[in-house]
Design a protein around this motif. Structure first.
Motif, short mmCIF file in Angstrom:
data_model
loop_
_atom_site.label_atom_id
_atom_site.label_comp_id
_atom_site.label_asym_id
_atom_site.label_seq_id
_atom_site.Cartn_x
_atom_site.Cartn_y
_atom_site.Cartn_z
N ASP A 71 0.84 -1.20 0.00
CA ASP A 71 0.00 0.00 0.00
C ASP A 71 0.87 1.25 0.00
O ASP A 71 0.47 2.31 0.46
CB ASP A 71 -0.97 0.00 1.19
CG ASP A 71 -0.26 0.13 2.53
OD1 ASP A 71 0.97 -0.05 2.58
OD2 ASP A 71 -0.93 0.42 3.54
N ILE A 76 1.15 1.52 -5.40
CA ILE A 76 -0.05 2.05 -6.06
C ILE A 76 0.27 2.47 -7.49
O ILE A 76 -0.51 2.21 -8.42
CB ILE A 76 -0.62 3.25 -5.27
CG1 ILE A 76 -1.04 2.81 -3.86
CG2 ILE A 76 -1.79 3.87 -6.01
CD1 ILE A 76 -2.09 1.74 -3.81
N ARG A 105 -10.96 7.10 -8.60
CA ARG A 105 -9.99 6.15 -8.10
C ARG A 105 -8.89 5.92 -9.14
O ARG A 105 -9.07 6.13 -10.34
CB ARG A 105 -10.68 4.82 -7.82
CG ARG A 105 -11.72 4.88 -6.72
CD ARG A 105 -11.11 4.78 -5.37
NE ARG A 105 -10.26 3.61 -5.27
CZ ARG A 105 -9.38 3.44 -4.30
NH1 ARG A 105 -9.20 4.36 -3.38
NH2 ARG A 105 -8.63 2.35 -4.26
N TYR A 106 -7.72 5.44 -8.67
CA TYR A 106 -6.64 5.22 -9.62
C TYR A 106 -6.95 4.08 -10.59
O TYR A 106 -6.43 4.06 -11.71
CB TYR A 106 -5.30 4.99 -8.90
CG TYR A 106 -5.29 3.85 -7.90
CD1 TYR A 106 -5.13 2.53 -8.30
CD2 TYR A 106 -5.41 4.12 -6.54
CE1 TYR A 106 -5.10 1.50 -7.38
CE2 TYR A 106 -5.38 3.09 -5.61
CZ TYR A 106 -5.22 1.79 -6.03
OH TYR A 106 -5.20 0.77 -5.11
N ALA A 134 -6.64 14.65 -1.18
CA ALA A 134 -6.28 13.40 -1.82
C ALA A 134 -5.90 13.64 -3.28
O ALA A 134 -6.34 14.61 -3.90
CB ALA A 134 -7.44 12.40 -1.75
N ASP A 136 -6.99 12.10 -5.55
CA ASP A 136 -8.22 11.88 -6.33
C ASP A 136 -8.60 13.12 -7.13
O ASP A 136 -9.19 13.01 -8.21
CB ASP A 136 -9.38 11.50 -5.41
CG ASP A 136 -9.10 10.24 -4.62
OD1 ASP A 136 -8.03 9.63 -4.82
OD2 ASP A 136 -9.94 9.87 -3.80
N HIS A 211 -10.63 7.15 5.53
CA HIS A 211 -9.78 6.72 4.42
C HIS A 211 -8.44 7.46 4.45
O HIS A 211 -8.35 8.56 5.04
CB HIS A 211 -10.47 7.00 3.08
CG HIS A 211 -11.74 6.25 2.89
ND1 HIS A 211 -11.81 4.88 2.92
CD2 HIS A 211 -13.02 6.68 2.67
CE1 HIS A 211 -13.05 4.49 2.72
NE2 HIS A 211 -13.81 5.56 2.56
N THR A 214 -4.12 11.27 0.98
CA THR A 214 -2.93 10.99 0.21
C THR A 214 -2.09 12.23 -0.12
O THR A 214 -0.98 12.08 -0.64
CB THR A 214 -3.31 10.28 -1.10
OG1 THR A 214 -4.35 11.01 -1.76
CG2 THR A 214 -3.82 8.88 -0.81
N ASN A 246 -10.29 2.53 2.10
CA ASN A 246 -10.02 2.20 0.70
C ASN A 246 -8.62 1.62 0.54
O ASN A 246 -7.75 1.79 1.41
CB ASN A 246 -10.12 3.45 -0.18
CG ASN A 246 -11.55 3.87 -0.41
OD1 ASN A 246 -12.47 3.08 -0.34
ND2 ASN A 246 -11.74 5.15 -0.72
N ASP A 248 -5.71 2.43 -0.56
CA ASP A 248 -4.87 3.57 -0.90
C ASP A 248 -3.57 3.48 -0.11
O ASP A 248 -3.47 2.68 0.83
CB ASP A 248 -5.59 4.88 -0.57
CG ASP A 248 -6.69 5.22 -1.56
OD1 ASP A 248 -6.49 4.99 -2.76
OD2 ASP A 248 -7.73 5.73 -1.12
N SER A 251 -3.23 2.48 3.82
CA SER A 251 -4.48 1.87 4.27
C SER A 251 -4.24 0.76 5.29
O SER A 251 -5.05 0.56 6.21
CB SER A 251 -5.27 1.32 3.08
OG SER A 251 -4.56 0.28 2.42
#
Length: 387
Positions: A71, A76, A105-106, A134, A136, A211, A214, A246, A248, A251
């Motif tokens: 993670d 990722i 999401r990635y 994030a 995101d 969550h 990031t 999630n 991520d 996580s």
């Protein structure tokens, strides 16, 4: 000839949002639904939630493995690369006429990259939102630029997509599919939930989801420890039901901290995946939603329940009056929780629509005779007559 619409899902939360649209596409005689499952759906660590998709009666046409046993940011990034490879192979076999993507999401980024170079038109749901905490945020806007049809959840998001140079004729404000999902699901009573979860409700109960953040300088684990300290200070008369984070970066640390906390607190229970029926029933039966999940922003207002939004992960989204934001610090979280429990949310209005998003999206998809005609698009600058 039926047109093939291929939907991608990588997490339990995004799948739950997609369900009303997937069912609407299945009912439509002019379309064939193709479904690809990836990411956390295929991971034992996150509950192998692809089985919930199959239990709902959907056929999964392709399972695309992307998650590595890591993670970390490097892990990722590698997962994105694996996703591009896997989606390229799947799309080459499925030959969809249109790709349906939701969110940021990635895994969604990987699918969009593959579709872009394979000349598969993309319909993107949920573009135009802003989230500060994030990566995101960047993924969401990147997918917008690769997409050809934009189904946004509110007027502010529609304006942002327009600001990115997208043709206003292809931007549709349809609201949130989450409200459709709420209206379509059965609701379990408190007694049914206690039996299903093996958990006894207390006098007050909180549904907690946190969550990874990031982009923040402060690590996710440190922020989460502040939240756990606040929950500990509430005392054992509060029932605490945790859902897992999630897939991520960081996580696993959050999962470890959650399980260690629950092991020392008999008033707490942890579930990697609750399923949509139990999750939304819990929102109805608990006193507040706490954490940094988008469900506190999108869905909780429809239940007239307060949501304590911790930190910056959701900052920038459109908030209902029932959402109470706070810094990721113990004292601030405690203040926000106590304020939430005293807040009357009976008149809260969900700014994300009335529960007819799936039909609105389907109507647009049916009205377009040739998806491939959308492929060539140019930057459409904002003009003086734009509103």
């Amino acid at each position: 000839m039926k047109r093939k619409l291929c939907a991608v899902t990588g997490t339990r939360s995004e799948y739950g949002l997609l369900v009303p649209l997937l069912k609407a596409v299945e009912r439509e005689p002019d379309f064939t639904l193709q479904l690809t499952a990836t990411g956390a759906h295929l991971s034992p660590e996150f509950g192998l939630t692809y089985r919930e998709i199959e239990q709902d009666g959907f056929q999964i046409d392709r399972k695309i493995e992307t998650l590595l046993s890591s993670d970390t940011p490097v892990g990722i990034a590698k997962s994105i690369g694996l996703g591009v490879i896997g989606f390229a192979e799947a799309f080459d076999q499925l030959r969809p006429d249109l790709l349906l993507l939701l969110g940021d999401r990635y895994e969604i980024l990987a699918a969009a990259q593959a579709a872009l170079v394979m000349k598969i038109p993309i319909a993107h749901i949920g573009g135009g939102d802003t989230t500060l905490g994030a990566f995101d945020e960047a993924i969401r806007h990147s997918v917008t630029k690769m997409a050809h049809l934009h189904f946004v959840t509110n007027g502010e998001s529609a304006r942002r997509v327009r600001q990115l140079g997208e043709n206003p004729r292809h931007i549709y404000n349809v609201g949130s599919l989450g409200i459709d999902r709420i209206l379509s699901l059965p609701h379990l009573s408190r007694e049914e939930l206690e039996r299903s979860l093996g958990f006894s409700f207390r006098s007050r109960n909180l549904l907690v989801t946190f969550h990874p953040v990031t982009l923040d300088r402060e690590p996710s684990g440190k922020q989460f420890q502040e939240l756990l300290a606040a929950l500990d200070a509430l005392g054992e008369e509060y029932g605490l039901i945790f859902t897992g984070p999630n897939a991520d970066p960081q996580s696993r640390e959050l999962t470890r901290l959650t399980r260690e906390f629950a092991a020392e607190h008999p008033n707490a229970a942890v579930f990697s995946s609750l399923g949509q029926t139990r999750y939304f029933s819990l929102i109805r039966e608990t006193d507040a939603v706490v954490g940094n999940s988008s469900s506190g922003i999108y869905e909780a207002p429809s239940f007239r329940k307060p949501a304590v939004n911790v930190g910056d992960r959701q900052q920038g989204r459109l908030f209902a009056s029932s959402v109470i934001s706070c810094a990721p610090q113990k004292t601030e979280i405690l203040k926000a929780i106590r304020r939430a429990l005293e807040t009357d949310c009976s008149k809260a209005v969900n700014p994300y629509g009335a529960g007819d998003s799936a039909e609105k999206i389907l109507s647009v998809l049916k009205s377009i005779p040739d998806y491939r005609a959308l492929l060539k698009k140019q930057f459409d600058p904002i003009r003086s007559d734009d509103k």
